[in-house]
Design a protein around this motif. Structure first.
Motif, mmCIF file in Angstrom:
data_model
loop_
_atom_site.group_PDB
_atom_site.id
_atom_site.type_symbol
_atom_site.label_atom_id
_atom_site.label_comp_id
_atom_site.label_asym_id
_atom_site.label_seq_id
_atom_site.Cartn_x
_atom_site.Cartn_y
_atom_site.Cartn_z
ATOM 1 N N ASN A 57 127.360 117.727 -21.488
ATOM 2 C CA ASN A 57 126.675 117.943 -20.217
ATOM 3 C C ASN A 57 127.402 118.937 -19.367
ATOM 4 O O ASN A 57 126.814 119.617 -18.547
ATOM 5 C CB ASN A 57 126.538 116.601 -19.479
ATOM 6 C CG ASN A 57 125.405 115.810 -20.069
ATOM 7 O OD1 ASN A 57 124.354 116.361 -20.312
ATOM 8 N ND2 ASN A 57 125.621 114.543 -20.315
ATOM 9 N N LEU A 89 124.832 96.725 -37.281
ATOM 10 C CA LEU A 89 125.480 96.557 -35.978
ATOM 11 C C LEU A 89 126.721 97.434 -35.864
ATOM 12 O O LEU A 89 126.957 98.093 -34.860
ATOM 13 C CB LEU A 89 125.854 95.082 -35.789
ATOM 14 C CG LEU A 89 126.288 94.709 -34.381
ATOM 15 C CD1 LEU A 89 125.184 95.011 -33.420
ATOM 16 C CD2 LEU A 89 126.657 93.244 -34.340
ATOM 17 N N MET A 120 130.014 104.637 -29.444
ATOM 18 C CA MET A 120 131.313 105.152 -29.017
ATOM 19 C C MET A 120 131.344 106.657 -29.065
ATOM 20 O O MET A 120 131.825 107.321 -28.160
ATOM 21 C CB MET A 120 132.418 104.584 -29.915
ATOM 22 C CG MET A 120 132.742 103.138 -29.582
ATOM 23 S SD MET A 120 134.309 102.625 -30.254
ATOM 24 C CE MET A 120 133.920 102.538 -31.974
ATOM 25 N N ASN A 170 134.224 115.441 -7.949
ATOM 26 C CA ASN A 170 134.358 115.444 -9.401
ATOM 27 C C ASN A 170 133.085 114.989 -10.077
ATOM 28 O O ASN A 170 132.637 115.565 -11.066
ATOM 29 C CB ASN A 170 135.518 114.534 -9.827
ATOM 30 C CG ASN A 170 136.857 115.201 -9.616
ATOM 31 O OD1 ASN A 170 136.952 116.422 -9.580
ATOM 32 N ND2 ASN A 170 137.899 114.402 -9.484
ATOM 33 N N VAL A 171 132.483 113.927 -9.523
ATOM 34 C CA VAL A 171 131.245 113.425 -10.127
ATOM 35 C C VAL A 171 130.127 114.456 -9.994
ATOM 36 O O VAL A 171 129.386 114.718 -10.942
ATOM 37 C CB VAL A 171 130.829 112.100 -9.462
ATOM 38 C CG1 VAL A 171 129.490 111.654 -9.976
ATOM 39 C CG2 VAL A 171 131.857 111.037 -9.726
ATOM 40 N N TRP A 172 130.033 115.066 -8.807
ATOM 41 C CA TRP A 172 129.005 116.086 -8.612
ATOM 42 C C TRP A 172 129.168 117.232 -9.595
ATOM 43 O O TRP A 172 128.205 117.714 -10.191
ATOM 44 C CB TRP A 172 129.090 116.629 -7.183
ATOM 45 C CG TRP A 172 128.357 115.854 -6.155
ATOM 46 C CD1 TRP A 172 127.350 114.963 -6.349
ATOM 47 C CD2 TRP A 172 128.542 115.917 -4.758
ATOM 48 N NE1 TRP A 172 126.911 114.467 -5.154
ATOM 49 C CE2 TRP A 172 127.624 115.039 -4.163
ATOM 50 C CE3 TRP A 172 129.405 116.649 -3.932
ATOM 51 C CZ2 TRP A 172 127.548 114.854 -2.769
ATOM 52 C CZ3 TRP A 172 129.321 116.465 -2.557
ATOM 53 C CH2 TRP A 172 128.396 115.579 -2.000
ATOM 54 N N SER A 211 129.329 113.014 -24.557
ATOM 55 C CA SER A 211 128.340 113.371 -23.533
ATOM 56 C C SER A 211 128.932 114.174 -22.390
ATOM 57 O O SER A 211 128.332 115.126 -21.924
ATOM 58 C CB SER A 211 127.661 112.135 -22.982
ATOM 59 O OG SER A 211 128.644 111.279 -22.453
ATOM 60 N N THR A 236 136.775 112.250 -5.438
ATOM 61 C CA THR A 236 136.002 111.498 -6.444
ATOM 62 C C THR A 236 134.572 111.985 -6.476
ATOM 63 O O THR A 236 134.013 112.294 -7.529
ATOM 64 C CB THR A 236 135.978 110.004 -6.099
ATOM 65 O OG1 THR A 236 137.271 109.602 -5.686
ATOM 66 C CG2 THR A 236 135.530 109.191 -7.283
ATOM 67 N N MET A 290 127.455 100.375 -33.163
ATOM 68 C CA MET A 290 128.646 100.410 -32.312
ATOM 69 C C MET A 290 129.388 101.722 -32.441
ATOM 70 O O MET A 290 129.799 102.326 -31.452
ATOM 71 C CB MET A 290 129.561 99.231 -32.663
ATOM 72 C CG MET A 290 129.149 97.997 -31.901
ATOM 73 S SD MET A 290 129.952 96.437 -32.340
ATOM 74 C CE MET A 290 131.521 96.866 -32.929
ATOM 75 N N ALA A 327 130.757 117.292 -12.458
ATOM 76 C CA ALA A 327 130.541 116.920 -13.860
ATOM 77 C C ALA A 327 129.067 116.746 -14.181
ATOM 78 O O ALA A 327 128.638 116.963 -15.299
ATOM 79 C CB ALA A 327 131.293 115.627 -14.166
ATOM 80 N N SER A 328 128.276 116.363 -13.185
ATOM 81 C CA SER A 328 126.858 116.150 -13.464
ATOM 82 C C SER A 328 126.006 117.300 -12.992
ATOM 83 O O SER A 328 124.790 117.197 -12.942
ATOM 84 C CB SER A 328 126.400 114.864 -12.784
ATOM 85 O OG SER A 328 126.614 114.971 -11.394
ATOM 86 N N SER A 329 126.634 118.405 -12.641
ATOM 87 C CA SER A 329 125.914 119.613 -12.218
ATOM 88 C C SER A 329 124.966 119.362 -11.059
ATOM 89 O O SER A 329 123.884 119.934 -10.995
ATOM 90 C CB SER A 329 125.103 120.202 -13.384
ATOM 91 O OG SER A 329 125.921 120.417 -14.470
ATOM 92 N N THR A 330 125.357 118.492 -10.145
ATOM 93 C CA THR A 330 124.480 118.275 -8.992
ATOM 94 C C THR A 330 125.191 118.653 -7.696
ATOM 95 O O THR A 330 124.776 118.259 -6.621
ATOM 96 C CB THR A 330 124.082 116.793 -8.876
ATOM 97 O OG1 THR A 330 125.281 116.004 -8.904
ATOM 98 C CG2 THR A 330 123.171 116.375 -9.982
ATOM 99 N N GLY A 378 129.488 108.233 -26.225
ATOM 100 C CA GLY A 378 130.269 108.200 -24.997
ATOM 101 C C GLY A 378 131.292 109.317 -24.947
ATOM 102 O O GLY A 378 131.495 109.952 -23.934
#
Lengths: 544, 296
Positions: free
Chosen positions: A28, A10, A18, A111-113, A24, A108, A14, A115-118, A21
């Protein structure tokens, strides 16, 4: 024994979760960039050789302000997006698709777009820091080569605004071209009160003070001496508030030598030293003046608690305020000073005051900037050339004109060389609500100040025209710092918040000198002087 | 037989009166913003901006509400939110019950290990961007399922449910099994009816969470047709001169200005469905506050 083994397993799981996380987002971020860059190079080579007959797909960001009138569709699916898609396909061989981004969550979502290349092939923002951040991290294309290539007409159509999109000597964004006027602020005064007192417009800070004092002691509006709010102000500095004190600072000599700060002149650059409006003698004089106004009751005692402008609205629209500092009031637009105050006091009239000269004898106003919306191409896009072609096509085909001012004969008529709208509401309902955001390549380039008199006849129109003329003559805009400032970008928003909080404290203090000293030392503690020093060295590198 | 009333002393009466006054004024303070918004929704716009409206409407008008009810975009987003809430809550409860029941049986091998794994997810998570990438790779972007399927099982609620099941006496299970009942029938006919308070409370938690969920829809959904009510609400409330001036759009063509009364009307409109459902579930909610507490 079994338990120990399970516990060990376990713990291992864990730890691994971490680490995954942590890594990634970096992985990416890098991997797709590498892949897509390679893909794009091959695509560029291919399209250089053969003319592709299949339409190229271009995804374009679109602000969604939830302002669609009933039955008009949505921000990305309406009469005008269809119009654009149809014409882009026919005239430029581009298959355009619009992607919605809620205006309130623009950064926001962006930034998300990213970071995720979309992200869409054409994304945009107004925030320079965001753009520079993406450039520094290698997330967007350098457009210098593309616009220098012989087939590209970007340079021709965006000549005046291209310098606005340069960072570290390279072109990263294609800014929207700006028109003749805009971006101003002015002091507006209740002309009916001045007429009752028989006073002229103030031309010096002392005259302004006397005028406010007369409002308070003589109560020309008849609203009660305890109720008069000579100078209406909301809490300092929250972005886009209805009122502010920018022109007071300009009056005392603060200038626009630094990068953008909302509702404030940005600082002074003298003898190689840059001073933000904190550790700055001109700003200090301006704040001393505001402090005097406050202590004599010429500013409402509780203005610092008015963080949503509700009290300010109340004072202005119920007719008890005498002076405000606002963006220009476009005649006839809903919720403007005159439209609303007249509902409470029938002969109220707000008139702009000519900007007051600073101690050097110069008149400075906030004026039109040289570039607007910054359109850029994220590295996740496989067709940067097609993306730029879309921008070119918008300017070349004249569709930007249609989106910004409508179609002649349908929405407006040309009367004596001026563009006049016979039915403002119908225009707003048909195209006004979406044209502004679809037209990302330019502001209104076709309305000149002369036309304003014909478009808005009457006293209000005259005043608006006068204000725009002053703006053309005296308008200055903030400096765009095109060199990297790594330290300050981290601190920038904390410093900006401090600037306004400290200003509020300074204005209401009983002991001005002491409070201002605290203001400056707090600024220095937060890193304000290294912020200023970085700006100074960046300005020097830029050759100023 | 005469009913005996307990006599209170004068001191007691004063004390009770004092507490009543205190609690009533506190309740009024909590209620005031709601009454103010309600009054704003029915008041004239100018009166609101001049600060004349307190807890009753000034310049009564119902245009704002008419606009909201007639606005197909807002109604559509309401339907989307209702769909997400109902389907989402049903899915959540099904998953929660079906996970909690086996884990609450003491004779299940490895149940503490399973619980450990589930609890770990409560403490650690991948974060915002990895979550987005996961949803994208599952092709859930721009679909209502992107806000229903991820986080369909809340660990916290699972633990509450498990505790609830554990608090039901084992004798019931034993006696049922002796008569030949299998596990599924046991769950459906015995345990669920006995846990109605817990189930109702958890349903309410899940439902309110779905209703108020703003961030996930904003992140995963780009198609304006399936925006949820909260996104529409935020857009309407923030649509103002502010960003328009910054964007250089404040000229006569943009007559789309949101009136104060309209903002309040939309806020009230988004609260109404939950307000209607809440009284029925309130008794369970009050009972359910004690859920998870140690039972004797």
């Amino acid at each position: 024994m079994c338990k120990k083994l399970l516990a060990l397993l376990l713990a291992a799981v864990m730890c691994m979760s971490m680490l995954i996380g942590c890594q990634s987002s970096q992985e990416n971020g890098n991997a797709p960039t590498g892949e897509n860059a390679a893909n794009t190079r091959t695509a560029v080579d291919a399209s250089g050789d053969a003319t592709s007959t299949a339409p190229v797909k271009v995804r374009v960001e679109m602000f969604d302000r939830n302002s669609a009138p009933e039955g008009a569709g949505t921000a990305i699916d309406n009469k005008w997006t269809d119009y654009i898609e149809e014409h882009a396909l026919a005239e430029a061989n581009l298959d355009v698709e619009f992607v919605a981004c809620p205006r309130a969550e623009e950064i926001t979502k962006l930034n998300v777009w990213m970071a995720s290349s979309t992200a869409p092939d054409i994304s945009y923002t107004y925030d320079f820091n965001v753009l520079y951040g993406y450039a520094d991290q290698g997330g967007i294309y350098e457009l210098t080569d593309y616009i220098n290539s012989p087939e590209s007409k970007i340079k021709e159509y965006f000549e005046t605004s291209l310098p606005w999109g340069i960072y570290r000597g390279k072109q990263y964004a294609i800014p929207a071209v700006q028109g003749e006027f805009g971006g101003n602020t002015a002091l507006y005064v209740r002309q009916d009160w001045l007429d009752k007192l028989g006073m002229a417009h103030p031309t010096t800070p002392d005259e302004l003070y006397n005028m406010l004092k007369a409002f308070k002691t003589q109560d020309p509006g008849g609203v009660g001496k305890d109720n008069v709010v000579p100078f209406a102000l909301p809490a300092p500095g929250l972005t886009g508030l209805q009122g502010f004190y920018l022109d007071i600072l300009l009056m005392f000599g603060v200038e626009f030598d630094g990068p953008y700060i909302p509702c404030m002149p940005t600082g002074n650059y003298e003898n190689g030293i840059f001073m933000s409006p904190v550790d700055n003698p001109y700003a200090k004089n301006a704040y001393a003046y505001l402090n005097k106004l406050y202590n004599e009751g010429l500013i409402h005692p509780e203005f610092v608690t008015d963080i949503n402008g509700a009290k300010y609205d109340q004072h202005v629209f119920s007719g008890i305020a005498g002076l405000v500092n606002v963006n220009p009031q476009v005649p006839g637009t809903a919720k403007t000073l005159n439209v609303e105050t007249k509902k409470a006091v029938a002969d109220a009239y707000w008139k702009p005051i000519k900007p007051i000269a600073n101690p050097n004898g110069e008149i400075i106003m906030q004026g039109p900037r040289k570039g607007g919306l910054l359109s850029f191409v994220p590295k996740s896009s496989e067709e940067p050339e097609a993306a730029l072609k879309y921008l070119e096509w918008m300017r070349e085909s004249g569709i930007d004109k249609t989106l910004k001012i409508g179609q002649e004969g349908v929405h407006y008529n040309v009367v004596d060389g001026a563009i006049v709208y016979p039915d403002q509401a119908a225009y707003a309902k048909d195209i006004g609500w979406v044209g502004g955001d679809l037209g990302i390549t330019s502001a209104d380039l076709w309305t000149t100040t002369d036309m304003l008199k014909k478009r808005f006849p009457g006293q209000e129109g005259e005043d608006y025209f006068q204000l725009m003329e002053w703006s053309k003559e005296f308008g200055r805009t903030y400096e765009v710092i095109t060199e990297p400032r790594p330290n300050t970008l981290k601190n920038a928003s904390a410093l900006k918040d401090y600037m306004f909080e400290g200003a509020a404290k300074v204005i209401v203090s009983k002991d001005f000198e002491k409070e201002y000293e605290n203001y400056v030392s707090g600024w220095k503690k937060l890193g304000g002087d290294s912020y200023d020093a970085e700006i100074a060295s960046a300005l020097k590198t830029m050759g100023k | 037989m005469k009913k005996k009333k307990i006599k209170h002393s004068a001191g007691d009466n004063i004390f009770n009166a004092g507490i009543l006054i205190f609690v009533l004024s506190f309740a009024f303070v909590c209620l005031f913003p709601f009454l103010n918004t309600f009054a704003n929704a029915f008041s004239d716009n100018h009166a609101i901006m001049s600060g004349k409206v307190t807890i009753y409407p000034v310049g009564f008008q119902i245009d704002a509400f008419k606009f909201v009810v007639g606005s197909s975009a807002v109604i559509r987003s309401l339907f989307v939110t209702v769909f997400v809430t109902i389907v989402g809550t049903a899915l959540n409860m099904m998953l929660t019950i079906l996970t909690a029941y086996p884990v609450s049986r003491k004779y299940l091998r490895g149940r503490s290990q399973i619980m450990m794994f589930i609890i770990v997810t409560m403490l650690f998570s991948g974060g915002l961007i990895p979550g987005y990438l996961l949803v994208k790779s599952l092709n859930l972007l721009d679909s209502v399922w992107s806000i229903i399927l991820p986080t369909a099982l809340s660990t916290f609620n699972l633990i509450i449910m498990k505790t609830f099941f554990q608090s039901i006496p084992d004798e019931i299970e034993e006696s049922a099994k002796m008569d030949g009942c299998n596990n599924v029938r046991l769950l459906i006919t015995m345990y669920i009816p006995l846990s109605i308070p817990g189930i109702a409370t958890l349903s309410l938690f899940y439902a309110v969470n779905h209703w108020n969920n703003y961030f996930n829809p904003m992140l995963y959904i780009s198609d304006p047709d399936i925006f949820t009510l909260q996104i529409k609400l935020r857009q309407i409330l923030l649509l103002s001169r502010q960003s328009e001036i910054l964007d250089g759009l404040s000229d006569a063509s943009r007559a789309a200005v949101m009136e104060e009364s309209l903002k309040s009307a939309v806020v009230i409109f988004s609260m109404l469905p939950i307000l209607c459902v809440y009284p029925w579930l309130q008794k369970y909610f009050v009972k359910g506050v004690m859920i998870g507490a140690v039972k004797g």
